[in-house]
Write a protein that holds these residues in place. Structure first.
Motif, mmCIF file in Angstrom:
data_model
loop_
_atom_site.group_PDB
_atom_site.id
_atom_site.type_symbol
_atom_site.label_atom_id
_atom_site.label_comp_id
_atom_site.label_asym_id
_atom_site.label_seq_id
_atom_site.Cartn_x
_atom_site.Cartn_y
_atom_site.Cartn_z
ATOM 1 N N THR A 44 1.052 3.497 1.954
ATOM 2 C CA THR A 44 1.541 3.766 3.313
ATOM 3 C C THR A 44 2.833 2.996 3.624
ATOM 4 O O THR A 44 3.451 3.216 4.656
ATOM 5 N N ASN A 81 -13.232 -15.537 2.255
ATOM 6 C CA ASN A 81 -12.436 -15.010 3.360
ATOM 7 C C ASN A 81 -13.244 -15.218 4.638
ATOM 8 O O ASN A 81 -14.345 -14.686 4.774
ATOM 9 N N PRO A 126 -4.971 -14.623 10.554
ATOM 10 C CA PRO A 126 -5.283 -13.608 11.558
ATOM 11 C C PRO A 126 -5.601 -12.253 10.927
ATOM 12 O O PRO A 126 -5.342 -12.030 9.743
ATOM 13 N N SER A 127 -6.151 -11.387 11.738
ATOM 14 C CA SER A 127 -6.461 -10.041 11.282
ATOM 15 C C SER A 127 -5.194 -9.375 10.729
ATOM 16 O O SER A 127 -4.130 -9.464 11.340
ATOM 17 N N GLY A 128 -5.329 -8.780 9.551
ATOM 18 C CA GLY A 128 -4.189 -8.097 8.942
ATOM 19 C C GLY A 128 -3.302 -9.012 8.106
ATOM 20 O O GLY A 128 -2.294 -8.569 7.561
ATOM 21 N N ALA A 129 -3.681 -10.295 7.962
ATOM 22 C CA ALA A 129 -2.847 -11.245 7.208
ATOM 23 C C ALA A 129 -2.868 -10.974 5.704
ATOM 24 O O ALA A 129 -1.988 -11.435 4.977
ATOM 25 N N GLY A 130 -3.922 -10.261 5.241
ATOM 26 C CA GLY A 130 -3.983 -9.923 3.813
ATOM 27 C C GLY A 130 -5.129 -10.600 3.069
ATOM 28 O O GLY A 130 -5.175 -10.551 1.837
ATOM 29 N N LYS A 131 -6.072 -11.180 3.798
ATOM 30 C CA LYS A 131 -7.169 -11.919 3.158
ATOM 31 C C LYS A 131 -8.031 -10.997 2.282
ATOM 32 O O LYS A 131 -8.290 -11.308 1.123
ATOM 33 N N SER A 132 -8.475 -9.886 2.844
ATOM 34 C CA SER A 132 -9.325 -8.961 2.067
ATOM 35 C C SER A 132 -8.542 -8.387 0.900
ATOM 36 O O SER A 132 -9.074 -8.227 -0.204
ATOM 37 N N THR A 133 -7.279 -8.089 1.135
ATOM 38 C CA THR A 133 -6.448 -7.532 0.054
ATOM 39 C C THR A 133 -6.357 -8.532 -1.097
ATOM 40 O O THR A 133 -6.497 -8.164 -2.268
ATOM 41 N N TYR A 154 0.856 -1.187 0.000
ATOM 42 C CA TYR A 154 0.000 0.000 0.000
ATOM 43 C C TYR A 154 0.899 1.247 0.000
ATOM 44 O O TYR A 154 2.060 1.174 0.433
ATOM 45 N N GLU A 203 -15.994 -12.531 4.274
ATOM 46 C CA GLU A 203 -16.579 -12.760 5.600
ATOM 47 C C GLU A 203 -18.112 -12.808 5.564
ATOM 48 O O GLU A 203 -18.787 -11.979 6.172
ATOM 49 N N ALA A 219 1.166 -5.935 2.182
ATOM 50 C CA ALA A 219 0.008 -6.767 2.531
ATOM 51 C C ALA A 219 0.102 -8.169 1.928
ATOM 52 O O ALA A 219 -0.400 -9.127 2.517
ATOM 53 N N HIS A 273 -13.205 -15.971 9.081
ATOM 54 C CA HIS A 273 -12.488 -16.065 10.350
ATOM 55 C C HIS A 273 -12.799 -17.347 11.102
ATOM 56 O O HIS A 273 -12.030 -17.773 11.958
ATOM 57 N N ASP A 286 2.743 -0.359 3.916
ATOM 58 C CA ASP A 286 2.336 -1.683 4.411
ATOM 59 C C ASP A 286 2.463 -2.711 3.297
ATOM 60 O O ASP A 286 1.922 -2.531 2.202
HETATM 61 N N1 LIG Z 1 -6.186 0.812 2.328
HETATM 62 C C1 LIG Z 1 -5.093 0.441 3.002
HETATM 63 N N2 LIG Z 1 -4.056 1.273 3.145
HETATM 64 C C2 LIG Z 1 -2.934 0.897 3.809
HETATM 65 N N3 LIG Z 1 -2.760 -0.317 4.363
HETATM 66 C C3 LIG Z 1 -3.772 -1.184 4.263
HETATM 67 C C4 LIG Z 1 -4.991 -0.859 3.584
HETATM 68 N N4 LIG Z 1 -5.817 -1.930 3.637
HETATM 69 C C5 LIG Z 1 -5.138 -2.886 4.316
HETATM 70 N N5 LIG Z 1 -3.927 -2.438 4.696
HETATM 71 C C6 LIG Z 1 -2.902 -3.192 5.436
HETATM 72 O O1 LIG Z 1 -2.633 -4.376 4.705
HETATM 73 C C7 LIG Z 1 -2.498 -5.488 5.591
HETATM 74 C C8 LIG Z 1 -3.503 -6.560 5.227
HETATM 75 O O2 LIG Z 1 -4.815 -6.069 5.476
HETATM 76 P P1 LIG Z 1 -6.132 -6.889 5.083
HETATM 77 O O3 LIG Z 1 -7.308 -6.021 5.417
HETATM 78 O O4 LIG Z 1 -6.018 -7.378 3.698
HETATM 79 O O5 LIG Z 1 -6.038 -8.117 6.093
HETATM 80 P P2 LIG Z 1 -7.177 -9.163 6.510
HETATM 81 O O6 LIG Z 1 -6.497 -10.465 6.658
HETATM 82 O O7 LIG Z 1 -8.313 -9.102 5.551
HETATM 83 O O8 LIG Z 1 -7.619 -8.609 7.925
HETATM 84 P P3 LIG Z 1 -9.074 -8.733 8.646
HETATM 85 O O9 LIG Z 1 -9.285 -10.171 8.894
HETATM 86 O O10 LIG Z 1 -8.909 -7.937 9.899
HETATM 87 O O11 LIG Z 1 -10.080 -8.133 7.712
HETATM 88 C C9 LIG Z 1 -2.641 -4.928 7.002
HETATM 89 O O12 LIG Z 1 -1.358 -4.640 7.499
HETATM 90 C C10 LIG Z 1 -3.421 -3.644 6.789
HETATM 91 O O13 LIG Z 1 -3.118 -2.690 7.783
#
Ligand SMILES: Nc1ncnc2c1ncn2[C@@H]1O[C@H](COP(=O)(O)OP(=O)(O)OP(=O)(O)O)[C@@H](O)[C@H]1O
Length: 287
Positions: A13, A202, A36-43, A11, A171, A17, A204, A15
């Motif tokens: 920022t 995706n 886990p949360s933040g693992a990158g599933k939604s990305t 990203y 989810e 992902a 949990h 990050d």
């Molecule tokens: N729009 C964004 N801008 C910057 N960083 C992002 C953005 N979206 C996600 N991230 C970062 O990318 C990483 C993966 O996030 P993501 O939402 O894909 O994880 P996740 O596994 O889906 O989490 P969750 O289960 O909490 O939804 C995290 O470190 C998150 O902070």
């Protein structure tokens, strides 16, 4: 059918992902993405339909390289990939039928959809889908008059009206009680089998993933750390994915009280289950 090769996402920022994701999904396969949360599933899910731009790598759906598309071509390719959302993403003031018909937006264009001029065969198919998901009796109801489970059924019917090859499911049960969650997962599973649809879900809830997916992929810090059958997901592998936790005790408790304890890793956020919030359930789930 879907092939990801060397997919990375950073990203702006900074990050990171996703790192070097390689994944091939055959037609008809239901894949649960856990981690886990933040693992990158939604990305990962959003990179497939380019709601999030991958930084590197290739994503092919059939013969189409999705990362090279833009404008009209991208919109056309997106028809083949339908999304189902945690919070349903329905238009509350529209009826169930109108919400389902909006699944054809990518085909009929904005104005035709705005004026509600859908072809007769599209309306007939929407009706068949509503029957299939058990909501034919509710087609004239406003979306905001439905329960959470019913709203998700509308979301599923809308996705299918898009005639996709692939479902991207984010989810789907996080806002639902345990029994409704299983019904929704079973419905998605059955529909994928009936239509030879592939799905990336995706999720949990590891117990639901085990019960309803053909294959489980575990992500940790943006990398695939497990890719196998539900039966291969041992306590040791769960520890690799989520970190230290007493998985065997949790699994035993889950077997004893299947509807009471969703198998959730302690490090992942536990979504607010409507069973814990009867007021929310009574009003159709959180908006
Ligand atoms: N729009 C964004 N801008 C910057 N960083 C992002 C953005 N979206 C996600 N991230 C970062 O990318 C990483 C993966 O996030 P993501 O939402 O894909 O994880 P996740 O596994 O889906 O989490 P969750 O289960 O909490 O939804 C995290 O470190 C998150 O902070």
């Amino acid at each position: 059918m879907l092939t990801l090769s060397g997919v990375c996402k950073r990203y702006p920022t900074g990050d990171r992902a996703l790192t070097n994701i390689d994944l091939t999904l055959p037609r008809g396969q239901v894949l649960a993405l856990i981690g886990p949360s933040g693992a990158g599933k939604s990305t990962l899910i959003r990179c497939v339909n380019r709601l999030v731009e991958p930084s590197e790598g290739s994503i092919r759906l059939g013969d189409t390289e999705l990362t090279l598309l833009s404008g009209q071509q991208l919109r056309k390719a997106r028809r083949a990939m339908a999304m189902i959302f945690q919070e349903y993403a329905l238009v509350d003031r529209l009826t169930v039928m109108e919400n389902v018909l909006s699944g054809r937006l990518g085909y009929v264009g904005f104005w035709r959809s705005f004026l509600r001029r859908y072809p007769r065969e599209t309306v007939a198919e929407a009706f068949r889908l509503l029957e299939r998901v058990g909501l034919a009796h509710a087609l004239d109801k406003r979306a905001d008059a439905l329960s959470g489970g019913q709203r998700q059924r509308v979301g599923i019917a809308r996705a299918l009206l898009q005639s996709p090859q692939l479902l991207l499911v984010d989810e789907p049960t996080a806002s639902l009680d345990p029994k409704t969650s299983r019904q929704i997962m079973r419905l998605i599973r059955e529909l994928c089998a009936e239509r030879e649809l592939a799905a990336i879900i995706n999720i949990h809830d590891v117990a639901l993933a085990r019960q309803f997916a053909d294959r489980i992929v575990g992500l940790r810090a943006g990398e695939i750390v497990f890719d196998g059958k539900p039966a291969e997901l041992t306590a040791e592998i769960l520890t690799t994915i989520y970190g230290e936790e007493d998985w065997d005790t949790q699994a035993a408790e889950e077997e004893e009280h299947p509807s009471a304890i969703p198998l959730q890793p302690s490090v992942a956020p536990i979504p607010l289950a409507p069973s814990l919030a009867p007021d929310l359930l009574a009003t159709g789930g959180p908006r």
